[in-house]
Enzyme design. Sequence first.
Site, PDB file in Angstrom:
ATOM      1  N   LEU A 316       0.819  -1.211   0.000  1.00  0.00           N
ATOM      2  CA  LEU A 316       0.000   0.000   0.000  1.00  0.00           C
ATOM      3  C   LEU A 316       0.851   1.258   0.000  1.00  0.00           C
ATOM      4  O   LEU A 316       0.388   2.321  -0.407  1.00  0.00           O
ATOM      5  CB  LEU A 316      -0.922   0.002   1.228  1.00  0.00           C
ATOM      6  CG  LEU A 316      -1.931  -1.147   1.319  1.00  0.00           C
ATOM      7  CD1 LEU A 316      -2.668  -1.108   2.655  1.00  0.00           C
ATOM      8  CD2 LEU A 316      -2.928  -1.081   0.166  1.00  0.00           C
ATOM      9  N   GLY A 317       2.073   1.145   0.493  1.00  0.00           N
ATOM     10  CA  GLY A 317       2.941   2.310   0.558  1.00  0.00           C
ATOM     11  C   GLY A 317       4.017   2.110   1.602  1.00  0.00           C
ATOM     12  O   GLY A 317       4.125   1.048   2.226  1.00  0.00           O
ATOM     13  N   GLY A 319       6.532   4.539   4.594  1.00  0.00           N
ATOM     14  CA  GLY A 319       6.819   5.818   5.221  1.00  0.00           C
ATOM     15  C   GLY A 319       8.019   5.680   6.131  1.00  0.00           C
ATOM     16  O   GLY A 319       8.790   4.718   6.034  1.00  0.00           O
ATOM     17  N   GLY A 320       8.166   6.634   7.026  1.00  0.00           N
ATOM     18  CA  GLY A 320       9.308   6.633   7.908  1.00  0.00           C
ATOM     19  C   GLY A 320       9.339   5.476   8.876  1.00  0.00           C
ATOM     20  O   GLY A 320      10.399   5.114   9.381  1.00  0.00           O
ATOM     21  N   PHE A 321       8.187   4.885   9.151  1.00  0.00           N
ATOM     22  CA  PHE A 321       8.136   3.816  10.135  1.00  0.00           C
ATOM     23  C   PHE A 321       8.129   2.427   9.507  1.00  0.00           C
ATOM     24  O   PHE A 321       8.159   1.436  10.211  1.00  0.00           O
ATOM     25  CB  PHE A 321       6.893   3.984  11.019  1.00  0.00           C
ATOM     26  CG  PHE A 321       6.889   5.274  11.781  1.00  0.00           C
ATOM     27  CD1 PHE A 321       7.736   5.459  12.855  1.00  0.00           C
ATOM     28  CD2 PHE A 321       6.052   6.308  11.408  1.00  0.00           C
ATOM     29  CE1 PHE A 321       7.747   6.652  13.554  1.00  0.00           C
ATOM     30  CE2 PHE A 321       6.057   7.502  12.098  1.00  0.00           C
ATOM     31  CZ  PHE A 321       6.907   7.682  13.176  1.00  0.00           C
ATOM     32  N   LYS A 338       1.884  -3.480   8.834  1.00  0.00           N
ATOM     33  CA  LYS A 338       3.024  -2.563   8.749  1.00  0.00           C
ATOM     34  C   LYS A 338       4.277  -3.254   9.283  1.00  0.00           C
ATOM     35  O   LYS A 338       4.284  -3.763  10.411  1.00  0.00           O
ATOM     36  CB  LYS A 338       2.748  -1.289   9.548  1.00  0.00           C
ATOM     37  CG  LYS A 338       3.904  -0.289   9.514  1.00  0.00           C
ATOM     38  CD  LYS A 338       3.615   0.937  10.368  1.00  0.00           C
ATOM     39  CE  LYS A 338       2.640   1.865   9.692  1.00  0.00           C
ATOM     40  NZ  LYS A 338       3.242   2.593   8.554  1.00  0.00           N
ATOM     41  N   ASP A 432       4.215  13.674  13.281  1.00  0.00           N
ATOM     42  CA  ASP A 432       4.376  13.581  11.823  1.00  0.00           C
ATOM     43  C   ASP A 432       3.023  13.682  11.112  1.00  0.00           C
ATOM     44  O   ASP A 432       2.676  12.843  10.285  1.00  0.00           O
ATOM     45  CB  ASP A 432       5.078  12.280  11.454  1.00  0.00           C
ATOM     46  CG  ASP A 432       5.632  12.292  10.023  1.00  0.00           C
ATOM     47  OD1 ASP A 432       5.704  13.397   9.438  1.00  0.00           O
ATOM     48  OD2 ASP A 432       5.969  11.226   9.498  1.00  0.00           O
TER      49      ASP A 432
END
Length: 626
Positions: A316-317, A319-321, A338, A432
């Site tokens: 899905l994408g 990020g920083g985490f 995640k 964030d």
Amino acid sequence: MTKGWFFGWQAVAFSYLFIIFFTTLVTSQPQTNLLLRSCSLLNSRSFFTNLNQTFREVRRQLSDNNTYFATAEQSRNREPVYMMAQCRLYMSTADCLDCYDVATSNARSCAAATGARAVLDGCFLRYDTRRFYDESTQPGNVGLCGNRTAIRPKRFQTALDGLLSNLTIATPRIKELFAASSSNIAGSNKSVYAIAQCAPTLAPNGCKECLQMAYSNIMNCLPFVDGRALDTGCFMRYSSTPFFSKNKTTIIEPFLGQGLLSIILLAIIIWCRRLKNRSTKKGYLYGQSDRLQDPLKYRYRDLKKATKNFSDDYKLGEGGFGEVYKGEVKTGNTIAVKKLLVSSANADFQNEVRVLSNVHHRNLIRLLGCCSEGPELLLVLEYMENGSLEKFLYGERKGILNWKQRYEVICGTAKGLAYLHEQYHVTIIHRDINPRNILLDKDFQPKIADFGLARLLPEEQTHISTRVAGTFGYTAPEYAIHGQVSEKSDTYSFGIVVLEILSGKRCSDVLDLSHPDQYLLEYAWSVYENQVPLNLIDEAVDRSECTERDVMKIIEIALMCTQSVVSERPKMSEVLMLLNDRSGDHKPPNRLPFNVSYLNVHVDDPSYVASSTSNAVASLTELTGR
């Protein structure tokens, strides 16, 4: 019977039982306190002949025992009259009639009006020249608040939020579209009382829509101990003082004929199983007065299978985490998984996950569980059908959101942040806030993602080389320079996001080519000072859907949130009040040049400042627009 169906009915059963068994009884009264009166246009004598007949007919219907709702119409000529009246179901017939008579008197005082509405605590009355019986929620819905503050606001908020959430869920499923209940306030012998009611002419979905709006409006009354929400098709009220009555059978009556016995038996079975599980379950000890439930533990192999071995097709994408994948589990539900940038699950990690998994708010992504048995730590999250806000502002779905949807995203995001900052039992600062971390459900309602995740990462594993865990362009200056974080850092980021929602532009975009150094925030100040708010609005937005006054109000709130002086920024609870305030009676934002002395922060690491300030200052144009 599938597991998903079983637990769906579990939620329904507990909502019903909650309302049935925790109802508190008080002495009845007509409750003729007038909350709202509105009048429409003028008309002729024949109209009032029809009007008088409908007044009499509605009163006749309400005179029958246990009749709490009536409609009447006279449409024999070109000036028809349609009327509706409703009393709260906890009132006696005599009290209902008394309240109706007061409502009638107030409606008649509108003089020569072709439409009027009178809303009282105990009843409401409306008439018009057109049929309005199926109207659920319309512009002009309001929340009316008392002026007494709760002694323990956070505990009062927790009790009230759960109570109103249950009423919002249960009421549309009840035949009479009415429910009344109370909830104990933790750590005291006091309770909060609430009711929800819809017009019986509404479909369940219409009732649900109306109550969701009412819930949104009434929660803005906190920390006051009394509140009411008024809309076209529904009414909601809460108070720290008992205000509803009648014997318990009247409150239970709406549940009869809906398989109540089956629901009770099902709930008893579930309750017994939960008690059994609770006796052996670990991890209920966190904090001094709060008992938090452990998150569900998922097996790595199950999540690997659900995501097709973490296939790029399911990604899905990122990020920083960490990276996020779509997952389809055996129950048929869709989840988001995640992968965290954390090497091991220590005790602090487990405690933080426990805290985050107990965050429940309609504008925050649910943390469903976790997995720590595989090569990487995984979080299992609520799946959002429409993905991130980012792609609706300047991505592949740009221009789809209309004005109403954009406004709801702004309000919903503010509510989620206010909950994290002030209403949960521990303060959670997001750090964030940006459009990638605001996700939209199938109805385009916003939910904030990745809140609290910065707390899970060791200092050396944050996704920016310094201890700042935000995204440049959205990060508050005091946070970017000194690493000094507070709730007001989130407020700043929220203000930047609001400007992006209005404009459909990135915060780093130049909107006026004649001023190449003028980024979004600077341009918003120019629009505000020159009183041309529509110049900032995304060209995809239909100008007929909004007014200059509405847009100007949102721009002003965004600029208040992004002020250089930390102490000048409002709290998110104050932002909510500003969004709902129609008076315009508040201090306007100050456009001050950026100055490090404004930051009001204590720098505890001079060596850090010496090594990082030059890089941070180089980004201040992007951060502040000036």
